[in-house]
Design an enzyme around this catalytic site. Structure first.
Site, mmCIF file in Angstrom:
data_model
loop_
_atom_site.group_PDB
_atom_site.id
_atom_site.type_symbol
_atom_site.label_atom_id
_atom_site.label_comp_id
_atom_site.label_asym_id
_atom_site.label_seq_id
_atom_site.Cartn_x
_atom_site.Cartn_y
_atom_site.Cartn_z
ATOM 1 N N ASN A 110 0.837 -1.193 0.000
ATOM 2 C CA ASN A 110 0.000 0.000 0.000
ATOM 3 C C ASN A 110 0.879 1.253 0.000
ATOM 4 O OD1 ASN A 110 -2.580 -1.334 0.201
ATOM 5 N ND2 ASN A 110 -2.099 -1.764 2.344
ATOM 6 N N CYS B 153 -4.523 -7.283 -4.793
ATOM 7 C CA CYS B 153 -5.059 -6.077 -5.423
ATOM 8 C C CYS B 153 -5.576 -6.476 -6.795
ATOM 9 C CB CYS B 153 -3.985 -5.003 -5.533
ATOM 10 S SG CYS B 153 -4.560 -3.512 -6.367
ATOM 11 N N ASN C 161 -6.991 -4.691 -9.246
ATOM 12 C CA ASN C 161 -6.521 -3.842 -10.335
ATOM 13 C C ASN C 161 -5.024 -4.024 -10.542
ATOM 14 O OD1 ASN C 161 -9.064 -2.642 -10.848
ATOM 15 N ND2 ASN C 161 -8.776 -1.231 -9.160
ATOM 16 N N ASN D 41 -10.954 -2.404 4.023
ATOM 17 C CA ASN D 41 -11.362 -1.489 2.965
ATOM 18 C C ASN D 41 -12.874 -1.308 3.083
ATOM 19 O OD1 ASN D 41 -8.703 -1.539 1.352
ATOM 20 N ND2 ASN D 41 -9.219 -3.692 1.515
ATOM 21 N N ARG E 249 -7.717 0.837 3.053
ATOM 22 C CA ARG E 249 -6.831 0.889 4.226
ATOM 23 C C ARG E 249 -5.394 1.168 3.772
ATOM 24 N NH1 ARG E 249 -5.559 -5.450 5.891
ATOM 25 N NH2 ARG E 249 -5.181 -6.120 3.757
ATOM 26 N N CYS F 46 -11.106 0.107 -6.943
ATOM 27 C CA CYS F 46 -10.531 -0.993 -6.175
ATOM 28 C C CYS F 46 -11.072 -2.289 -6.759
ATOM 29 C CB CYS F 46 -10.883 -0.870 -4.698
ATOM 30 S SG CYS F 46 -10.285 -2.240 -3.687
ATOM 31 N N GLY F 47 -10.175 -3.159 -7.232
ATOM 32 C CA GLY F 47 -10.611 -4.388 -7.884
ATOM 33 C C GLY F 47 -11.239 -5.379 -6.931
ATOM 34 N N THR F 48 -10.544 -5.692 -5.827
ATOM 35 C CA THR F 48 -11.142 -6.606 -4.855
ATOM 36 C C THR F 48 -12.381 -5.968 -4.233
ATOM 37 O OG1 THR F 48 -9.592 -5.792 -3.169
ATOM 38 C CG2 THR F 48 -8.997 -7.830 -4.312
#
Length: 307
Positions: A82, A91, A93, A214, A240, A248-250
């Site tokens: 991060n 991640c 993305n 997140n 976070r 945010c992909g996830t």
């Protein structure tokens, strides 16, 4: 560390990529923070180290995951940090940008699925047609098995947390989704509340997650296209260790899973998730979820010595 880095993004969720095939570079948290600083550095939501799975030494924090990656045939491991330097499990993305980096550099064959080792397990990434007709290549990622602490039963009672933002006195119910990294999803009643939500300050989640979380705020399109299997939602996210990001992909996967959960077992399984940085597609196939979206490499850069 090497002075050569690359900047890339997936739906404006951006990253600095550092190629370190032989795992020879230690990148401390302060270096990550300096590189991702948007005023004093290159600027990014996170840093990705591109490293061979076999090169991760005994005693490295990734070793168990690297062994898994090697056993699965994943040549490359995505070491993701991060922006504050903290380690993240996955991640969505970032893994698309990682795969695109490998393909662009001739380190992976775009005609075959690319296996990527991550702390959230091995991910299979496949080049797919862009459904939006844009110029950026799209990649589909098998994000693996998702988990929710609540059983898929009474969606009307589906909340295991409450979330408060600085602009709201009322705590809103939320549901947790485990995508290899933690997510907490909040449904808002209308688009105006989504636009007006203050995400400059980290939302307060109760009970407090042990490893942070997140937080996704979503509004589901109630009209849709008439197909009960498809749905559309809009999302904003506070990540976070980063703050609000453009995508945010996830988080998009978690948002789609939460929306389907609230809709019940007959809810949509093929979702378009609209984010400030652009749309992605999320497909729910039983216990697994798939994420598709664009990946772009912006520039190569040479870091200058500081002194």
């Amino acid at each position: 560390m090497t002075p050569q880095v690359t900047k890339g993004h997936g739906t404006a969720n951006d990253f600095v990529l550092v190629e370190d095939p032989h795992a020879q570079q230690a990148i401390p948290a302060e270096t990550v923070h300096a590189l991702t600083d948007r005023r004093r550095g290159i600027g990014a939501d996170g840093l990705i180290r591109v490293v061979r799975s076999t090169a991760l030494a005994e005693g490295d924090e990734h070793v168990a995951h690297a062994d898994e990656a090697v056993a699965a045939g994943a040549t490359w491991f995505m070491d993701y940090r991060n922006a504050d330097g903290s380690i993240a499990q996955m991640c969505g993305n970032g893994v698309r940008v990682f795969a695109h980096y490998l393909v662009t550099r001739g380190l992976a064959d775009p005609a075959s699925p690319v296996l990527v080792g991550t702390r959230g397990g091995v991910k299979t990434v496949t080049l797919v047609p862009d459904p939006t007709g844009g110029s950026a290549p799209w990649y589909r990622v098998d994000m693996g098995v998702w988990r929710m602490p609540l059983p898929e039963t009474d969606a009307g009672a589906a909340a295991d947390a409450v979330v408060t933002t600085s602009d709201q006195d009322v705590a809103r119910p939320a549901v947790s989704v485990d995508m290899g990294n933690p997510h907490t999803v909040v449904a808002l009643p209308d688009l105006q509340q989504l636009i007006g939500a203050d995400l400059a300050v980290a939302p307060v989640v109760q009970p407090v997650p042990a490893d942070g979380t997140n937080v996704e705020f979503i509004v589901v399109d109630a009209d849709g296209d008439g197909d009960p299997r498809t749905g559309t939602l809009r999302m904003r996210v506070h990540e976070r260790g980063v703050g609000e990001t453009m995508a945010c992909g996830t988080g998009a996967c978690a948002a789609a899973l939460a929306a389907r959960f609230w809709a019940g077992p007959d809810g949509p399984v093929d979702w378009t998730v609209e984010q400030p940085g652009g749309p992605v597609r999320v497909e729910i196939e039983g216990p697994r979820v798939f994420l598709s979206g664009p990946a772009v490499l912006v520039a190569d850069a040479t870091l200058l010595p500081q002194g």
